[in-house]
Design an enzyme around this catalytic site. Structure first.
Site, mmCIF file in Angstrom:
data_model
loop_
_atom_site.group_PDB
_atom_site.id
_atom_site.type_symbol
_atom_site.label_atom_id
_atom_site.label_comp_id
_atom_site.label_asym_id
_atom_site.label_seq_id
_atom_site.Cartn_x
_atom_site.Cartn_y
_atom_site.Cartn_z
ATOM 1 N N ALA A 68 48.643 50.915 49.703
ATOM 2 C CA ALA A 68 47.556 50.015 50.089
ATOM 3 C C ALA A 68 48.204 48.709 50.549
ATOM 4 O O ALA A 68 49.358 48.420 50.197
ATOM 5 C CB ALA A 68 46.629 49.777 48.907
ATOM 6 N N GLY A 111 49.265 54.061 47.428
ATOM 7 C CA GLY A 111 48.118 54.613 48.151
ATOM 8 C C GLY A 111 48.520 55.685 49.148
ATOM 9 O O GLY A 111 47.731 56.582 49.455
ATOM 10 N N GLU A 114 48.723 58.737 47.123
ATOM 11 C CA GLU A 114 47.352 59.101 46.740
ATOM 12 C C GLU A 114 46.588 59.688 47.930
ATOM 13 O O GLU A 114 45.820 60.634 47.783
ATOM 14 C CB GLU A 114 46.634 57.863 46.173
ATOM 15 C CG GLU A 114 47.201 57.462 44.812
ATOM 16 C CD GLU A 114 46.774 56.064 44.360
ATOM 17 O OE1 GLU A 114 46.958 55.105 45.141
ATOM 18 O OE2 GLU A 114 46.261 55.939 43.235
ATOM 19 N N GLU A 134 53.377 51.123 41.874
ATOM 20 C CA GLU A 134 52.519 49.953 41.625
ATOM 21 C C GLU A 134 52.970 49.150 40.415
ATOM 22 O O GLU A 134 52.772 47.935 40.346
ATOM 23 C CB GLU A 134 51.057 50.390 41.416
ATOM 24 C CG GLU A 134 50.374 50.940 42.665
ATOM 25 C CD GLU A 134 50.524 52.445 42.845
ATOM 26 O OE1 GLU A 134 51.410 53.048 42.213
ATOM 27 O OE2 GLU A 134 49.737 53.012 43.632
HETATM 28 N N1 COA Z 1 51.553 46.491 51.976
HETATM 29 C C1 COA Z 1 51.784 45.573 52.913
HETATM 30 N N2 COA Z 1 52.909 45.526 53.654
HETATM 31 C C2 COA Z 1 53.843 46.450 53.402
HETATM 32 C C3 COA Z 1 53.694 47.441 52.426
HETATM 33 C C4 COA Z 1 52.479 47.440 51.697
HETATM 34 N N3 COA Z 1 52.226 48.365 50.748
HETATM 35 N N4 COA Z 1 54.810 48.216 52.410
HETATM 36 C C5 COA Z 1 55.632 47.717 53.360
HETATM 37 N N5 COA Z 1 55.055 46.655 53.969
HETATM 38 C C6 COA Z 1 55.605 45.837 55.056
HETATM 39 C C7 COA Z 1 56.672 44.882 54.570
HETATM 40 O O1 COA Z 1 56.111 43.721 54.028
HETATM 41 C C8 COA Z 1 57.410 44.616 55.859
HETATM 42 O O2 COA Z 1 56.671 43.725 56.637
HETATM 43 P P1 COA Z 1 57.410 42.492 57.403
HETATM 44 O O3 COA Z 1 58.404 43.162 58.315
HETATM 45 O O4 COA Z 1 56.304 41.798 58.139
HETATM 46 O O5 COA Z 1 58.066 41.680 56.345
HETATM 47 C C9 COA Z 1 57.372 45.959 56.569
HETATM 48 O O6 COA Z 1 56.265 46.667 55.981
HETATM 49 C C10 COA Z 1 58.619 46.794 56.354
HETATM 50 O O7 COA Z 1 58.852 46.929 54.963
HETATM 51 P P2 COA Z 1 60.243 46.514 54.252
HETATM 52 O O8 COA Z 1 59.957 46.251 52.815
HETATM 53 O O9 COA Z 1 60.917 45.431 55.023
HETATM 54 O O10 COA Z 1 61.052 47.880 54.443
HETATM 55 P P3 COA Z 1 62.230 48.423 53.508
HETATM 56 O O11 COA Z 1 62.787 49.596 54.245
HETATM 57 O O12 COA Z 1 63.150 47.327 53.114
HETATM 58 O O13 COA Z 1 61.497 48.939 52.168
HETATM 59 C C11 COA Z 1 59.775 50.079 50.903
HETATM 60 C C12 COA Z 1 60.601 50.006 52.201
HETATM 61 C C13 COA Z 1 58.729 51.153 51.081
HETATM 62 C C14 COA Z 1 60.701 50.430 49.712
HETATM 63 C C15 COA Z 1 59.109 48.705 50.629
HETATM 64 O O14 COA Z 1 58.443 48.289 51.815
HETATM 65 C C16 COA Z 1 58.097 48.709 49.524
HETATM 66 O O15 COA Z 1 58.491 48.713 48.368
HETATM 67 N N6 COA Z 1 56.786 48.692 49.841
HETATM 68 C C17 COA Z 1 55.735 48.592 48.899
HETATM 69 C C18 COA Z 1 55.517 49.910 48.178
HETATM 70 C C19 COA Z 1 54.424 49.755 47.122
HETATM 71 O O16 COA Z 1 54.580 49.056 46.150
HETATM 72 N N7 COA Z 1 53.290 50.406 47.355
HETATM 73 C C20 COA Z 1 52.181 50.341 46.463
HETATM 74 C C21 COA Z 1 51.244 49.298 46.928
HETATM 75 S S1 COA Z 1 49.815 49.146 45.843
#
Ligand code: COA
Length: 260
Positions: A68, A111, A114, A134
């Site tokens: 999400a 999400g 999910e 999360e």
């Molecule tokens: N919501 C909003 N933005 C998100 C996102 C999310 N769930 N997941 C990734 N993004 C965005 C990042 O903020 C980034 O945006 P930016 O370039 O404007 O800063 C872009 O997507 C790329 O992500 P980034 O974190 O730079 O890539 P990465 O390869 O270093 O890491 C992940 C990848 C998936 C490990 C990391 O993005 C992450 O941990 N995401 C969240 C996962 C999460 O907690 N999901 C549950 C949400 S309730």
């Protein structure tokens, strides 16, 4: 219809398969409110389209969806989240009548995991990673993760994933029954479409009632599920496709399904 965050199309080799691509690659397909509104609108439109028999949902190679949209939730309080109640409408995906296959490559997190589990089947690329991280951002799954993961993986492992945020590799997810198959990333979409096309070639009313019956197994005690199954089975005997299917078998020829 014009969409900003998804791409909607038909599988070229078999237009009975409707496809939706999550298309917010710069944010790893984070499932924002407008994206989810578009997705549900598109899937429900395919569900209502008589010549569509099966659907495929996919992202891109790097991400199915990374969860999400954290930016939308970061400043919200409980009352705001309660009033927004954004995850309730996700259940409309579980309520689709036609089969929906998730083709997952890269991240299927929070999400995203999910959403994949709301689909009826999952075809994974060998790069897919599933998880509920999360806990690392101070919350917990809110769109079915604790329930659907536990039903699929059992309590111990679901608990571990939800409490540690550890990711499952595609192979691990396959061994545990979370996904139907794992194939090289180069062909994961092709594989998902082939599976969808096979289902699209089956008698549609039987597919619909069979899908309903399998899903019932998750939400009812056995006796009620068995009764539901029997009634759907008997109901199929008033379809033309049942007469055609059984006659074609006896006459040793391929059946011609009419969807009636
Ligand atoms: N919501 C909003 N933005 C998100 C996102 C999310 N769930 N997941 C990734 N993004 C965005 C990042 O903020 C980034 O945006 P930016 O370039 O404007 O800063 C872009 O997507 C790329 O992500 P980034 O974190 O730079 O890539 P990465 O390869 O270093 O890491 C992940 C990848 C998936 C490990 C990391 O993005 C992450 O941990 N995401 C969240 C996962 C999460 O907690 N999901 C549950 C949400 S309730």
């Amino acid at each position: 219809m014009d969409f900003q965050y998804i791409r909607v199309y038909r599988y070229e080799a078999d237009p009975r398969v409707g496809a939706v691509q999550l298309n917010r690659p710069d944010k790893l397909n984070a499932l924002s409110l407008p994206l989810m509104d578009e997705l549900i609108t598109a899937l429900e439109a395919f569900d209502a389209e008589p010549d569509v028999r099966c659907m495929v949902l996919h992202g891109n190679e790097r991400a199915f969806a990374a969860g999400a949209d954290i930016d939308e939730m970061a400043q919200a309080d409980s009352v705001e989240m309660l009033l927004r109640d954004q995850f309730r409408k996700w259940e409309r995906i579980a309520a689709l009548k036609k089969p929906l296959i998730a083709a997952v490559s890269g991240y299927a997190l929070g999400g995203g995991c999910e959403l994949a589990m709301l689909c009826d089947m999952i075809v994974a690329s060998d790069t897919a990673q599933f998880g509920q991280p999360e806990i690392n951002i101070g919350v917990m799954p809110g769109a079915g993760g604790t329930q659907r993961l536990t039903r699929t993986l059992g309590k111990a492992l679901a608990m571990e994933l939800v409490l540690t945020g550890r990711f499952l590799s595609a192979q691990e997810a396959y061994r545990l029954g979370l996904v139907n198959r794992v194939v090289p990333v180069e062909i994961y979409l092709q594989e998902a479409f082939a599976l969808a096309s096979t289902i699209a070639s089956k008698p549609p009313i039987a597919v619909r009632l069979a899908k309903e019956a399998v899903l019932k197994a998750l939400s009812t005690p056995l006796e009620i599920g068995l009764e539901f199954e029997r009634k759907n089975f008997y109901l199929l005997f008033s379809t033309e496709d049942q007469k055609e299917g059984m006659q074609a078998f006896q006459q040793k020829r391929p059946p011609q399904w009419r969807g009636r």
